[in-house]
Design a protein around this motif. Structure first.
Motif, PDB file in Angstrom:
ATOM      1  N   ASP A   1       0.829  -1.209   0.000  1.00 47.05           N
ATOM      2  CA  ASP A   1       0.000   0.000   0.000  1.00 47.05           C
ATOM      3  C   ASP A   1       0.862   1.258   0.000  1.00 47.05           C
ATOM      4  OD1 ASP A   1      -2.383  -1.417  -0.049  1.00 47.05           O
ATOM      5  OD2 ASP A   1      -2.590  -1.419   2.145  1.00 47.05           O
ATOM      6  N   ILE A   2       1.974   1.213   0.702  1.00 43.48           N
ATOM      7  CA  ILE A   2       2.895   2.354   0.721  1.00 43.48           C
ATOM      8  C   ILE A   2       3.537   2.519  -0.651  1.00 43.48           C
ATOM      9  CG2 ILE A   2       5.021   3.251   1.740  1.00 43.48           C
ATOM     10  CD1 ILE A   2       4.099   1.679   4.317  1.00 43.48           C
ATOM     11  N   GLU A   3       3.914   1.414  -1.269  1.00 41.82           N
ATOM     12  CA  GLU A   3       4.484   1.470  -2.618  1.00 41.82           C
ATOM     13  C   GLU A   3       3.463   2.029  -3.610  1.00 41.82           C
ATOM     14  OE1 GLU A   3       5.658  -2.601  -3.147  1.00 41.82           O
ATOM     15  OE2 GLU A   3       7.620  -2.270  -2.226  1.00 41.82           O
ATOM     16  N   THR A   4       2.201   1.623  -3.475  1.00 37.57           N
ATOM     17  CA  THR A   4       1.143   2.126  -4.346  1.00 37.57           C
ATOM     18  C   THR A   4       0.966   3.630  -4.158  1.00 37.57           C
ATOM     19  OG1 THR A   4      -0.011   0.001  -4.313  1.00 37.57           O
ATOM     20  CG2 THR A   4      -1.318   1.939  -4.918  1.00 37.57           C
ATOM     21  N   LEU A   5       0.985   4.081  -2.911  1.00 37.17           N
ATOM     22  CA  LEU A   5       0.877   5.508  -2.624  1.00 37.17           C
ATOM     23  C   LEU A   5       1.997   6.285  -3.295  1.00 37.17           C
ATOM     24  CD1 LEU A   5      -0.368   7.891  -1.003  1.00 37.17           C
ATOM     25  CD2 LEU A   5       1.144   7.232   0.874  1.00 37.17           C
ATOM     26  N   LEU A   6       3.202   5.770  -3.204  1.00 41.96           N
ATOM     27  CA  LEU A   6       4.335   6.439  -3.837  1.00 41.96           C
ATOM     28  C   LEU A   6       4.207   6.437  -5.355  1.00 41.96           C
ATOM     29  CD1 LEU A   6       7.225   5.073  -1.592  1.00 41.96           C
ATOM     30  CD2 LEU A   6       6.372   7.420  -1.668  1.00 41.96           C
ATOM     31  N   GLU A   7       3.808   5.314  -5.921  1.00 37.38           N
ATOM     32  CA  GLU A   7       3.643   5.222  -7.374  1.00 37.38           C
ATOM     33  C   GLU A   7       2.558   6.174  -7.863  1.00 37.38           C
ATOM     34  OE1 GLU A   7       5.198   3.614  -9.873  1.00 37.38           O
ATOM     35  OE2 GLU A   7       6.685   2.854  -8.469  1.00 37.38           O
ATOM     36  N   ASN A   8       1.443   6.255  -7.133  1.00 34.45           N
ATOM     37  CA  ASN A   8       0.334   7.111  -7.549  1.00 34.45           C
ATOM     38  C   ASN A   8       0.682   8.593  -7.474  1.00 34.45           C
ATOM     39  OD1 ASN A   8      -1.264   4.899  -8.047  1.00 34.45           O
ATOM     40  ND2 ASN A   8      -2.337   5.005  -6.105  1.00 34.45           N
ATOM     41  N   ASN A   9       1.670   8.935  -6.681  1.00 33.80           N
ATOM     42  CA  ASN A   9       2.074  10.330  -6.530  1.00 33.80           C
ATOM     43  C   ASN A   9       3.405  10.614  -7.201  1.00 33.80           C
ATOM     44  OD1 ASN A   9       0.044  11.720  -4.637  1.00 33.80           O
ATOM     45  ND2 ASN A   9       0.367   9.700  -3.758  1.00 33.80           N
ATOM     46  N   TYR A  10       3.845   9.718  -8.050  1.00 33.06           N
ATOM     47  CA  TYR A  10       5.126   9.862  -8.735  1.00 33.06           C
ATOM     48  C   TYR A  10       5.034  10.923  -9.817  1.00 33.06           C
ATOM     49  CZ  TYR A  10       9.189   8.673 -11.582  1.00 33.06           C
ATOM     50  OH  TYR A  10      10.356   8.726 -12.282  1.00 33.06           O
ATOM     51  N   SER A  11       5.985  11.833  -9.826  1.00 31.37           N
ATOM     52  CA  SER A  11       6.066  12.881 -10.845  1.00 31.37           C
ATOM     53  C   SER A  11       7.388  12.732 -11.572  1.00 31.37           C
ATOM     54  CB  SER A  11       6.039  14.252 -10.186  1.00 31.37           C
ATOM     55  OG  SER A  11       4.770  14.761 -10.126  1.00 31.37           O
ATOM     56  N   PRO A  12       7.371  12.156 -12.760  1.00 34.45           N
ATOM     57  CA  PRO A  12       8.638  11.986 -13.482  1.00 34.45           C
ATOM     58  C   PRO A  12       9.203  13.336 -13.896  1.00 34.45           C
ATOM     59  CG  PRO A  12       6.805  11.362 -14.868  1.00 34.45           C
ATOM     60  CD  PRO A  12       6.240  11.665 -13.520  1.00 34.45           C
ATOM     61  N   ASN A  13      10.492  13.412 -13.948  1.00 34.30           N
ATOM     62  CA  ASN A  13      11.169  14.628 -14.376  1.00 34.30           C
ATOM     63  C   ASN A  13      10.990  14.753 -15.880  1.00 34.30           C
ATOM     64  OD1 ASN A  13      12.781  16.786 -14.868  1.00 34.30           O
ATOM     65  ND2 ASN A  13      14.642  15.894 -14.025  1.00 34.30           N
ATOM     66  N   THR A  14      10.314  15.801 -16.293  1.00 36.69           N
ATOM     67  CA  THR A  14      10.051  15.987 -17.721  1.00 36.69           C
ATOM     68  C   THR A  14      11.083  16.879 -18.369  1.00 36.69           C
ATOM     69  OG1 THR A  14       8.604  17.866 -17.283  1.00 36.69           O
ATOM     70  CG2 THR A  14       7.579  15.683 -17.421  1.00 36.69           C
ATOM     71  N   GLY A  15      12.034  17.342 -17.573  1.00 36.97           N
ATOM     72  CA  GLY A  15      13.077  18.200 -18.112  1.00 36.97           C
ATOM     73  C   GLY A  15      12.670  19.657 -18.144  1.00 36.97           C
ATOM     74  N   GLU A  16      11.415  19.942 -17.795  1.00 40.39           N
ATOM     75  CA  GLU A  16      10.950  21.321 -17.759  1.00 40.39           C
ATOM     76  C   GLU A  16      11.189  21.891 -16.374  1.00 40.39           C
ATOM     77  OE1 GLU A  16       6.850  21.448 -18.831  1.00 40.39           O
ATOM     78  OE2 GLU A  16       7.151  20.277 -20.638  1.00 40.39           O
ATOM     79  N   ARG A  17      11.513  23.163 -16.338  1.00 35.83           N
ATOM     80  CA  ARG A  17      11.688  23.830 -15.058  1.00 35.83           C
ATOM     81  C   ARG A  17      10.329  24.275 -14.564  1.00 35.83           C
ATOM     82  NH1 ARG A  17      16.302  28.081 -15.119  1.00 35.83           N
ATOM     83  NH2 ARG A  17      16.028  27.797 -12.906  1.00 35.83           N
TER      84      ARG A  17
END
Length: 100
Positions: free
Chosen positions: A78-94
């Motif tokens: 469940d903790i892993e799912t929480l982290l995955e659901n809130n993951y923001s990949p770096n898109t290279g944009e500032r």
């Protein structure tokens, strides 16, 4: 002669891998249970969050839990799912933080 030594070394390596695999298979149910559930203190330390933040995650229903004698337990998945659901990949944009 070197072929025999190479063969012995490879066999030795294979035996090490097999021993590790057998050890993993022998884990007791209690050991497996410990790997799937952690207490609140471990969650706070792992996520670097406060007791209040953890309580908010529980109260809002974001993080499921089990409570036994006043102590809270959480599934690692469940903790892993929480982290995955809130993951923001770096898109290279500032990101603009209101400094314009």
């Amino acid at each position: 002669m070197s072929e025999i030594i190479d063969l012995i070394l490879r066999l030795s390596d294979d035996v090490k891998h097999l021993k590790a695999y057998v050890h993993t298979l022998r884990k007791s149910k209690a050991e497996l249970f410990q790997e799937t559930w952690i207490d609140g203190q471990d969650v706070m330390q792992s996520l670097h969050i406060s007791k209040r933040t953890l309580q908010s995650l529980r109260d809002s229903g974001v993080l499921p839990y089990s409570r036994i004698n006043g102590k809270f337990y959480y599934k690692v998945e469940d903790i892993e799912t929480l982290l995955e659901n809130n993951y923001s990949p770096n898109t290279g944009e500032r990101r603009n933080h209101g400094t314009d």
